[in-house]
Design an enzyme around this catalytic site. Structure first.
Site, PDB file in Angstrom:
ATOM      1  N   GLN A  48       6.432   2.351  -6.046  1.00 19.18           N
ATOM      2  CA  GLN A  48       7.178   1.537  -6.998  1.00 19.18           C
ATOM      3  C   GLN A  48       8.059   2.430  -7.870  1.00 19.18           C
ATOM      4  O   GLN A  48       7.759   3.604  -8.062  1.00 19.18           O
ATOM      5  CB  GLN A  48       6.196   0.775  -7.900  1.00 19.18           C
ATOM      6  N   ASP A  78      -2.943   1.331 -15.696  1.00 16.27           N
ATOM      7  CA  ASP A  78      -2.647   1.836 -17.046  1.00 16.27           C
ATOM      8  C   ASP A  78      -3.924   2.146 -17.827  1.00 16.27           C
ATOM      9  O   ASP A  78      -3.871   2.828 -18.847  1.00 16.27           O
ATOM     10  CB  ASP A  78      -1.777   0.827 -17.815  1.00 16.27           C
ATOM     11  N   ASP A 120      -6.296  -7.264 -12.088  1.00 11.02           N
ATOM     12  CA  ASP A 120      -5.235  -6.942 -13.062  1.00 11.02           C
ATOM     13  C   ASP A 120      -4.018  -6.492 -12.266  1.00 11.02           C
ATOM     14  O   ASP A 120      -3.690  -5.310 -12.206  1.00 11.02           O
ATOM     15  CB  ASP A 120      -5.745  -5.824 -13.982  1.00 11.02           C
ATOM     16  N   SER A 121      -3.358  -7.464 -11.649  1.00  8.02           N
ATOM     17  CA  SER A 121      -2.336  -7.135 -10.643  1.00  8.02           C
ATOM     18  C   SER A 121      -0.928  -7.296 -11.191  1.00  8.02           C
ATOM     19  O   SER A 121      -0.718  -7.840 -12.271  1.00  8.02           O
ATOM     20  CB  SER A 121      -2.499  -8.077  -9.453  1.00  8.02           C
ATOM     21  N   ASP A 146       2.846  -9.119 -10.190  1.00  6.30           N
ATOM     22  CA  ASP A 146       3.107 -10.479  -9.722  1.00  6.30           C
ATOM     23  C   ASP A 146       3.087 -10.515  -8.192  1.00  6.30           C
ATOM     24  O   ASP A 146       3.114  -9.467  -7.551  1.00  6.30           O
ATOM     25  CB  ASP A 146       4.457 -10.951 -10.291  1.00  6.30           C
TER      26      ASP A 146
HETATM   27  N1  SAM Z   1      -2.519  -4.024 -17.318  1.00  2.00           N
HETATM   28  C1  SAM Z   1      -1.206  -4.621 -17.206  1.00  2.00           C
HETATM   29  C2  SAM Z   1      -0.951  -5.567 -18.364  1.00  2.00           C
HETATM   30  O1  SAM Z   1      -1.239  -5.207 -19.493  1.00  2.00           O
HETATM   31  O2  SAM Z   1      -0.396  -6.638 -18.171  1.00  2.00           O
HETATM   32  C3  SAM Z   1      -1.036  -5.299 -15.886  1.00  2.00           C
HETATM   33  C4  SAM Z   1      -0.288  -4.601 -14.861  1.00  2.00           C
HETATM   34  S1  SAM Z   1      -1.117  -3.308 -13.974  1.00  2.00           S
HETATM   35  C5  SAM Z   1      -0.134  -1.940 -14.385  1.00  2.00           C
HETATM   36  C6  SAM Z   1      -0.800  -3.809 -12.332  1.00  2.00           C
HETATM   37  C7  SAM Z   1      -1.142  -2.770 -11.303  1.00  2.00           C
HETATM   38  O3  SAM Z   1      -1.471  -3.398 -10.069  1.00  2.00           O
HETATM   39  C8  SAM Z   1       0.001  -1.806 -10.993  1.00  2.00           C
HETATM   40  O4  SAM Z   1      -0.337  -0.534 -11.461  1.00  2.00           O
HETATM   41  C9  SAM Z   1       0.134  -1.838  -9.464  1.00  2.00           C
HETATM   42  O5  SAM Z   1       0.349  -0.569  -8.897  1.00  2.00           O
HETATM   43  C10 SAM Z   1      -1.212  -2.425  -9.069  1.00  2.00           C
HETATM   44  N2  SAM Z   1      -1.226  -3.071  -7.748  1.00  2.00           N
HETATM   45  C11 SAM Z   1      -0.284  -3.859  -7.196  1.00  2.00           C
HETATM   46  N3  SAM Z   1      -0.666  -4.261  -5.974  1.00  2.00           N
HETATM   47  C12 SAM Z   1      -1.890  -3.710  -5.735  1.00  2.00           C
HETATM   48  C13 SAM Z   1      -2.801  -3.753  -4.650  1.00  2.00           C
HETATM   49  N4  SAM Z   1      -2.526  -4.450  -3.547  1.00  2.00           N
HETATM   50  N5  SAM Z   1      -3.968  -3.065  -4.774  1.00  2.00           N
HETATM   51  C14 SAM Z   1      -4.263  -2.365  -5.911  1.00  2.00           C
HETATM   52  N6  SAM Z   1      -3.420  -2.285  -6.962  1.00  2.00           N
HETATM   53  C15 SAM Z   1      -2.254  -2.950  -6.881  1.00  2.00           C
END
Ligand code: SAM
Length: 284
Positions: free
Chosen positions: A33, A88, A158-159, A161
């Protein structure tokens, strides 16, 4: 017009939020990303992945407190927690404030997000990555859920979208695996977007969750960063979503956790859904 570079969030087709960056702290094209971290006067430090705001230091407490404390106080006896995404560290931080938690496994797809957070988002993770109860796994959460032989009291998704790598985390096969790795009495929470702007994300995502865990419902939170009204989190599993006030108050007091958004009253109220959201939940 104020000075500074403007960062546009490109998540929605017809409406966009733009942030003025007073300073760009870091920007990199990662393997999975594009990451950008900048300072904004109102929101503090803002992390964007692929043009979508993920977390800001100003209001992250809303999302992280409500994604951790609602399921954990509803459950009451959780020991083993699985976080999918959440690189995060903010959600792991809130989960680990529960002293009874013995182990948190955080499965994040993108190692760059973790490295980035460790370097730049100290005010969010607050040392969580050094907690011996935290185990970080770099993997696709859907693959981990399909392959692990471990069981969990709580699975917190905690994904991002449902576009790009996050899409699989909204689909039925993933939720069936989550149901399989849930201990008896376990609980699941998912993020399901802002229903005024993304009705399909709630309806389709919750529908898929419900096919795996039939009692699935949703609750609401208000996160300024995720503009457009309430955001919804999906909730499924055995524990009653909103236990009696006295039970929640007792558990909250015993935990000794100070919060800025979560209270037992807010916990209960979050499951009172505005009619247009209840309709989407019922139709899911
Ligand atoms: N904690 C954040 C908040 O305060 O809204 C939410 C966003 S968190 C950074 C979302 C994470 O999901 C991202 O770091 C992304 O890399 C991860 N992610 C996306 N698809 C994923 C998957 N298939 N498996 C594991 N992690 C995934």
């Amino acid at each position: 017009m104020s000075d500074g570079r403007w960062f546009e969030e490109t998540l929605h087709d017809d409406v966009r939020l733009t942030f003025r960056a007073t300073e760009v702290l870091a920007e990199q094209a990662g393997d999975h990303q594009h990451l950008a971290l900048f300072k904004n006067v109102t929101f503090g430090d803002v992390l964007m992945l692929d043009g979508v705001t993920q977390v800001t230091t100003g209001d992250e407490f809303v999302y992280h407190e409500m994604m951790a404390h609602v399921p954990l106080f509803a459950h009451g006896k959780a020991r083993e927690v699985l976080i999918i995404g959440g690189g995060d560290g903010g959600l792991a931080r809130e989960v680990l404030r529960h002293r009874a938690i013995e182990r948190v496994t955080l499965v994040e797809l993108d190692a760059d997000v973790i490295g980035f957070a460790e370097r730049h988002l100290g005010s969010i993770h607050r040392g969580t990555f050094d907690d011996p109860r935290l185990e970080v796994v770099i993997a696709d959460g859907s693959v981990f859920a399909a392959q692990t032989e471990r069981w969990f009291d709580a699975v917190l998704v905690d994904s991002t979208d449902p576009i790009g790598p996050g899409e699989v985390l909204f689909q039925e096969p993933f939720y069936r695996d989550v149901a399989r790795i849930l201990k008896p009495g376990g609980v699941v929470v998912t993020q399901n977007g802002v229903p005024f702007l993304q009705p399909g994300e709630l309806k389709a995502g919750l529908g898929n969750l419900r096919r795996a865990l039939p009692e699935a419902t949703a609750y609401i939170i208000a996160v300024p960063t995720y503009f457009g009204g309430h955001m919804t989190l999906g909730y499924a599993g055995t524990p009653a979503p909103a236990p009696e006030r006295a039970t929640l108050t007792e558990r909250f007091a015993a935990a000794g956790i100070g919060t800025r958004y979560y209270t037992p009253a807010v916990h209960q109220a979050a499951f009172a859904l505005p009619a247009f959201i209840a309709e989407l939940v019922d139709a899911a």
